[in-house]
Design an enzyme around this catalytic site. Structure first.
Site, PDB file in Angstrom:
ATOM      1  N   ASP A  86       0.878  -1.188   0.053  1.00  0.00           N
ATOM      2  CA  ASP A  86      -0.175   0.185  -0.017  1.00  0.00           C
ATOM      3  C   ASP A  86       0.956   1.220  -0.149  1.00  0.00           C
ATOM      4  O   ASP A  86       1.326   1.788   1.215  1.00  0.00           O
ATOM      5  CB  ASP A  86      -0.876  -0.143   1.268  1.00  0.00           C
ATOM      6  N   ARG A  94       6.172   3.787   2.987  1.00  0.00           N
ATOM      7  CA  ARG A  94       6.146   2.489   3.785  1.00  0.00           C
ATOM      8  C   ARG A  94       7.734   2.320   4.002  1.00  0.00           C
ATOM      9  O   ARG A  94       7.916   1.490   5.105  1.00  0.00           O
ATOM     10  CB  ARG A  94       5.634   1.436   2.822  1.00  0.00           C
ATOM     11  N   ARG A 160      -6.655   9.842   1.841  1.00  0.00           N
ATOM     12  CA  ARG A 160      -6.227   8.671   0.773  1.00  0.00           C
ATOM     13  C   ARG A 160      -6.917   8.864  -0.493  1.00  0.00           C
ATOM     14  O   ARG A 160      -6.358   8.374  -1.587  1.00  0.00           O
ATOM     15  CB  ARG A 160      -6.452   7.333   1.550  1.00  0.00           C
ATOM     16  N   LYS A 190      -8.987   1.109  -6.249  1.00  0.00           N
ATOM     17  CA  LYS A 190      -9.415   0.381  -5.075  1.00  0.00           C
ATOM     18  C   LYS A 190     -10.437   1.762  -4.629  1.00  0.00           C
ATOM     19  O   LYS A 190     -10.248   2.818  -4.776  1.00  0.00           O
ATOM     20  CB  LYS A 190      -8.446   0.029  -3.950  1.00  0.00           C
ATOM     21  N   HIS A 191     -11.366   1.472  -3.685  1.00  0.00           N
ATOM     22  CA  HIS A 191     -11.908   0.241  -3.218  1.00  0.00           C
ATOM     23  C   HIS A 191     -13.306  -0.001  -3.636  1.00  0.00           C
ATOM     24  O   HIS A 191     -14.247   0.359  -3.453  1.00  0.00           O
ATOM     25  CB  HIS A 191     -12.083   0.221  -1.749  1.00  0.00           C
ATOM     26  N   HIS A 203     -12.063  -1.877   8.690  1.00  0.00           N
ATOM     27  CA  HIS A 203     -11.081  -2.716   9.451  1.00  0.00           C
ATOM     28  C   HIS A 203     -11.635  -3.267  10.711  1.00  0.00           C
ATOM     29  O   HIS A 203     -11.266  -4.294  11.139  1.00  0.00           O
ATOM     30  CB  HIS A 203      -9.860  -2.023   9.964  1.00  0.00           C
ATOM     31  N   ASP A 275      -9.703  -6.867  -0.831  1.00  0.00           N
ATOM     32  CA  ASP A 275      -9.260  -6.000   0.431  1.00  0.00           C
ATOM     33  C   ASP A 275      -8.782  -7.120   1.389  1.00  0.00           C
ATOM     34  O   ASP A 275      -9.185  -8.346   1.238  1.00  0.00           O
ATOM     35  CB  ASP A 275     -10.098  -4.988   1.041  1.00  0.00           C
TER      36      ASP A 275
END
Length: 547
Positions: A86, A94, A160, A190-191, A203, A275
């Site tokens: 991601d 990251r 995002r 996405k998503h 989540h 996902d």
């Protein structure tokens, strides 16, 4: 991909190719940061070398470590792996050592005054991210996020997204993909079918979107159509309940959504990926076996982060043997995966093998990484996005003081890459007299203003999946009101959420300047602080400007 080549592959090997597991980018097991989600080295080697999983998703470690890890993993694989992460804000988000961009919504900030400039910068951003991914051996970008974030309370998408309207998101999405397509990597929209208008974090639980078909077509689905038209390689499902599309099943498990809508009506023929199946919206309700099988039945090709990879493979095999899934459907899924792999496995950093077309493997070297990561042109793109997306309120420059406070609040200071001792938010204010550094986060006991001191308040707050930001926002508001009531506030800087900025600025007295940046990175801190502070050389002798 000719399905004939898959007819002699065992069911277990076919099922394994649909699985992507998560591990750390670090090289050693004692560096695992999320052991509940990340497989250790021995298990990873077994899953790749013996079981034959199709891919790996990475998080953590420097770019050099990740490059070595990818080389190691590809060396274990009989069929080359898809390696993903991601990286919506770039490889540097990251993996330190590469370029770190502001969040995607910064491009919407640029588009507010110049859509063409936003489109140009999005294309540059896509190209940089793809090129840097390729440099470390990564071949699958889990970007772009094409959700339309039209709910300010959205805890999981938020900044995002590329924006709040389908037209802007669609235009920037197309430009980003066009930029990434300059390099042989896979892109992912996405998503699906759109996670922007939710106030629940998937989540943790399953959000419901109650819009009718006309609204979904006009808003949520429009950017996906733009991505498909641009040739996006993969589409990632969202864990949502959308009754207008399927009253019974979550979208990830819905054949009406994944096959009838996405493949049939919208004409997408690439890879469909779930996902993460460890997310609470799915794992807590359906468990490992049923979530995997239902995803395959719906028409998904890749299972991302199942709770148990081996159990997931066994579940797919049993589903075929029992007739719940046909072997032909599984072969078609693997054919799409292998077609995607053919596009990228000969990229630098990946070994040759089953899919080679003769391009030589380019081993990872220090010179190669230094020449391809965090280059000046990439830094210029970052700075342009930051500068062109800044917002102001009551703007005037803050004059130097003799002894002021630099008060910084962020969600958490533990392992923060944003507020270290060399961060501009820490090092620049002292040049203007704001030398008393105070750091506060959600673990700090209630803050009290204390002695009257001119104070610059810096807030690093943005949408925070899994944890939310309500507590941090309430803490920031309480501190802000104390500083206003005691007449200590010299200026406010907020990095992150435009929604929090819009909420706090009406509280400010007319004389107090405020600035906002979507980015929280060092480049954003530097640019904003240089703009909000009056140059020391020009104002240091202006006693009227001092407290």
């Amino acid at each position: 991909m000719d399905l004939a080549c898959l007819q002699n592959v065992s069911l277990k090997k076919l099922a394994a190719q649909t699985i992507v597991v998560r591990t750390t980018g670090f090289l050693f097991d004692d560096q695992l940061q999320y052991p509940q989600w990340e497989v250790d080295a021995a298990r990873l080697k077994h899953l790749i070398q013996d079981v034959g999983i199709g891919g790996v998703i990475l998080l953590g470690a420097s770019t050099a470590e990740v490059a070595l890890k990818i080389e190691q993993m590809q060396g274990w694989a009989e069929v080359p792996l898809l390696i993903c992460a991601d990286i919506e804000e770039g490889i540097g988000q990251r993996f330190p050592g590469a370029t770190w961009f502001p969040p995607p919504m910064a491009l919407a900030g640029v588009a507010k005054h110049d859509l063409n400039q936003a489109i140009a910068l999005a294309e540059q951003m896509g190209a940089v991210i793809a090129q840097e991914a390729l440099a470390i051996g990564m071949n699958w970008l889990l970007t772009p996020t094409v959700d339309v974030n039209n709910n300010p309370d959205n805890p999981v998408i938020n900044v995002r997204a590329f924006g709040e309207t389908p037209d802007v998101v669609s235009a920037i999405t197309a430009a980003y993909i066009r930029g990434a397509q300059q390099f042989p990597v896979l892109t992912t929209a996405k998503h699906f079918p759109g996670h922007g208008d939710t106030a629940i974090d998937s989540h943790l639980a399953l959000p419901t979107i109650d819009h009718d078909l006309d609204r979904l077509n006009a808003v949520e689905l429009a950017p996906f159509r733009a991505a498909i038209a641009m040739g996006v390689d993969a589409v990632m499902s969202a864990h949502l309940h959308v009754p207008a599309l399927d009253a019974e099943y979550p979208t990830t498990f819905s054949r009406k959504v994944m096959t009838d809508l996405l493949r049939g009506e919208m004409g997408f023929d690439g890879v469909i990926v779930t996902d993460a199946l460890v997310m609470g919206a799915i794992a807590d309700r359906y468990g490992n076996v049923e979530s995997v099988v239902q995803s395959i039945i719906a028409g998904v090709d890749v299972i991302l982060m199942p709770v148990d990879a081996v159990g997931a493979i066994e579940a797919i095999v049993q589903a075929v043997e029992s007739g719940r899934v046909t072997r032909e459907q599984l072969e078609q899924a693997v054919a799409r995966i292998w077609t995607a792999k053919q596009k990228v496995v000969n990229s630098p950093g990946l070994p040759g093998g089953q899919f080679t077309t003769g391009r030589p493997h380019q081993p990872i070297t220090a010179d190669r990484l230094i020449q391809q990561l965090a280059q000046p042109a990439a830094a210029q793109t970052v700075e342009a996005i930051v500068r062109e997306s800044i917002a102001t309120h009551n703007f005037q420059q803050i004059q130097p003081v003799t002894n002021g406070r630099n008060l910084i609040l962020t969600d958490t200071l533990l392992d923060s890459r944003l507020v270290g001792r060399l961060a501009p938010a820490v090092t620049l204010p002292p040049h203007h007299g704001f030398r008393q550094l105070e750091l506060v986060d959600r673990n700090t006991p209630e803050w009290r203003a204390g002695k009257l001191v001119p104070t610059v308040l810096q807030l690093l707050i943005r949408g925070n999946p899994l944890r939310g930001i309500q507590e941090t926002v309430a803490q920031a508001k309480a501190i802000l009101m104390q500083l206003i009531e005691t007449q200590q506030l010299a200026g406010l800087v907020l990095y992150g959420s435009p929604y929090v900025f819009e909420m706090l600025t009406p509280l400010l007295p007319d004389r107090i300047p405020a600035m906002f940046s979507y980015g929280q990175i060092e480049a954003a801190q530097t640019i904003v602080l240089q703009q909000i502070f009056s140059p020391v050389e020009a104002s240091v002798n202006n006693k009227e400007g001092m407290f």
